[in-house]
Design an enzyme around this catalytic site. Structure first.
Site, mmCIF file in Angstrom:
data_model
loop_
_atom_site.group_PDB
_atom_site.id
_atom_site.type_symbol
_atom_site.label_atom_id
_atom_site.label_comp_id
_atom_site.label_asym_id
_atom_site.label_seq_id
_atom_site.Cartn_x
_atom_site.Cartn_y
_atom_site.Cartn_z
ATOM 1 C CG ASP A 333 -0.327 -0.433 2.507
ATOM 2 O OD1 ASP A 333 0.496 -1.362 2.528
ATOM 3 O OD2 ASP A 333 -0.653 0.188 3.528
ATOM 4 C CD GLU A 535 7.669 2.003 6.533
ATOM 5 O OE1 GLU A 535 6.506 1.655 6.554
ATOM 6 O OE2 GLU A 535 8.022 3.203 6.345
#
Ligand SMILES: OC[C@H]1O[C@H](O[C@H]2O[C@H](CO)[C@@H](O)[C@H](O)[C@H]2O)[C@H](O)[C@@H](O)[C@@H]1O
Length: 582
Positions: A333, A535
């Site tokens: 996403d 991340e």
């Protein structure tokens, strides 16, 4: 509890899925209802955006708050807040309300000392000879202590006051705004925990995920009430198998197998299942992402509403909300991978695509269940799943494999034949754009044991443009979305590298090692520069972290830590190899 509404499934497909231009019927697909608490916190989120403004605003923060008193008292107080003519609340009044009635985000998960953490595990990373790399690897190992959490006593006492789900065992969170456990992240966290010899912590995470299957029928995207309407890339069987391979714990298999069968059924039924008839007339069953939700994602409600505001009617908006949530189910996403128009997020069409990686994960699930069932002597299940894996391998070869490109390509759904209840395959529906996911099947033993396939895929990977100075790019499109160029993500590096390593090709191993070295270096240099593991990383430049997408770059970070440790375990690090960027 799926609410199908009045429209039957097949009507639903013909009106919505096959009709991408006209949208003349409201989405009545399956929806898992949300809780009153989540809906109320979404209202607080919307109010907060108006009160505080866009700068630094993170919508997720508000659905992570918990109640100090019961919901009706809290709603009553919220409704009494003074409002201006346009209905907005002042930042001062909202601050006062939040202070008085709500507990802070993250207070519901408290620090948990991992029971099996030791500063330097015995025999830790024996192949890492360079002292600088060893020292850093021990620092990364020690980050498990920062990420370890357990559900607070308050959540167990009054679960209705919290969006956090009361899991029994401690978890490893990804980090920063991701304050709860995530499904697919947990696989790479567990890979790292195995290197760190933290077997009890790894098993606890699996037992938590199994409990979600017991309660909901599938593993949720994450352990929050607002994630109950979708799953995530299914890697639970991989977690169980990898832990068993290290620990020999058969009890874990006995306890997991029934849940794994239930999870397999979840993905292989209802809206997640699609039938495609190939060029030879054979029918294949494959799977897609399909969230059980058609409203804004509560954790990003203000963002989703803003995206949808570009659309004119409710029907289009409802459809877009499902596509947004389904993209979140995919873990990607967002990405141009799911978009019909690369520059327009409202063109998301996640449910109209059969994804290569999802089907590779389910193939792996079938192979893993076969192995696990063998271990505990359940030959009937083993035989059933072996057969299922053979059928899926055939399906992947027929529908996804593109021999000219030497890659497996996502398949766009079109040409539905109602009389056959199947889509008719055509070559032009393969998505020929380059994504790292096109190489994920290589991770699966059925493919990486085939020398001819490995050679072709390796050549294709080398010519793809995805191999960059600091790792494998997610795609070749710089769209500003986070699952696109120039971002590189730890899971994608890991699956492709491990697939290459597991093949019998010397050349594949050497390319894998080269990618791993680049990835380790960029993680290290970014860590030294910023003090954090990230991340995602920018694969164009060694030492830079990634960006883009709907939230600011996050640190911590579970899967990045796990992959660095797993790579160092696999390849080691010689005494004289430089760790800094070249
Ligand atoms: O809040 C927005 C979205 O955030 C999550 O997605 C991203 O972080 C996850 C945790 O690391 C990761 O699993 C996912 O691949 C990332 O894209 C969440 O999973 C989404 O559901 C959520 O809408």
């Amino acid at each position: 509890s799926l609410e199908l509404g009045s429209t039957t499934m097949s009507n639903y497909y013909s009106v919505i899925v096959h009709n991408s231009v006209q949208c003349n019927s409201t989405d009545t697909g399956p929806v898992v209802p949300t809780t009153s608490l989540v809906s109320f916190l979404e209202t607080v989120q919307e109010t907060a955006l108006h009160a505080y403004g866009h700068k630094g605003f993170d919508p997720k923060l508000y659905v992570d708050l918990s109640l100090k008193q019961n919901l009706s008292t809290t709603i009553e107080a919220f409704e009494k807040l003074p409002r201006s003519e346009n209905g907005s609340v002042s930042d001062h009044d909202l601050n006062g309300f939040i202070e008085k009635y709500l507990n802070g985000a993250g207070e519901d998960l408290v620090y948990a000392e991992p029971v099996d953490f030791v500063a330097e595990p015995e025999g830790f990373l024996p192949k890492v000879k360079n002292p600088k790399v060893r020292a850093w690897a021990l620092e990364v190992h020690s980050l498990w202590k920062n990420l370890s959490r357990k559900v607070s006593g308050r959540v167990r006492e009054s679960p209705d006051f919290h969006t956090l789900l009361p899991l029994k065992y401690p978890v490893m969170i990804p980090g920063s705004r991701f304050r709860e456990v995530y499904y697919w992240d947990s696989y790479w966290v567990i890979r790292g925990l195995l290197t760190s010899e933290m077997y009890e912590t790894a098993k606890g995470i699996v037992y938590n995920l199994l409990s979600l299957i017991d309660e909901f029928g599938y593993v949720l995207n994450g352990a929050r009430a607002y994630y109950t309407n979708r799953s995530h890339p299914p890697l639970l069987s991989s977690m169980v198998l990898d832990i068993y391979n290290r620990t020999g714990d058969k009890d874990l298999i006995e306890k997991s197998l029934p849940a794994l069968l239930k999870e397999h059924e979840f993905w292989n039924s209802g809206v997640h299942k699609v039938i495609v008839q190939d060029a030879e007339g054979s029918r294949h069953t494959l799977n897609r992402y399909y969230a059980l939700w058609n409203k804004p994602r509560p954790e990003s409600s203000t963002i989703d509403r803003e995206i949808a505001s570009k659309l004119s009617n409710t029907c289009e908006k409802t459809k877009l909300y499902r596509e947004l949530a389904s993209a979140a189910e995919s873990g990607w996403d967002f990405s141009t991978r799911w978009m019909r128009d690369e520059s327009d997020l409202t063109s998301l069409a996640t449910t109209s695509i059969i994804p290569v990686d999802l089907n590779a994960f389910i193939l792996k699930m079938e192979l893993d269940i076969t192995s696990l069932a063998h271990v505990i002597g359940d030959n009937k299940i083993a035989a059933r799943f072996k057969e299922a894996s053979e059928a899926r391998k055939k399906a992947m070869n027929s529908i996804f494999w593109n021999a000219e490109m030497g890659q497996w390509l996502d398949y766009w759904l079109s040409n539905f034949d109602a009389s056959k209840d199947a889509y008719t395959w055509n070559a032009s529906s393969q998505n020929q754009k380059l994504f790292a996911s096109n190489f994920v099947p290589l991770w699966i033993q059925l493919f990486n044991s085939d020398d001819e396939v490995v050679d072709e895929v390796l050549r294709s990977l080398q010519n793809s443009g995805l191999l960059c100075p600091a790792g494998i790019a997610t795609s070749l499109t710089n769209s500003g979305q986070q699952w696109d160029f120039p971002n590189g993500w730890a899971p994608l590096q890991h699956m492709i590298v491990e697939g290459l390593v597991r093949s019998r090709s010397e050349q594949a191993r050497s390319i894998a090692e080269d990618i791993a070295v680049k990835w380790i270096r960029t993680n290290y240099v970014a860590y030294k520069n910023t003090g954090n593991m990230h991340e995602k990383y920018d694969v164009e430049k060694c030492g830079d972290f990634g960006g883009g997408g709907e939230y600011v770059p996050q640190t911590g970070f579970g899967w990045s830590n796990g992959v660095v440790l797993a790579f160092l375990e696999e390849f080691g690090w010689p005494q004289d190899l430089k760790l800094d960027c070249p």
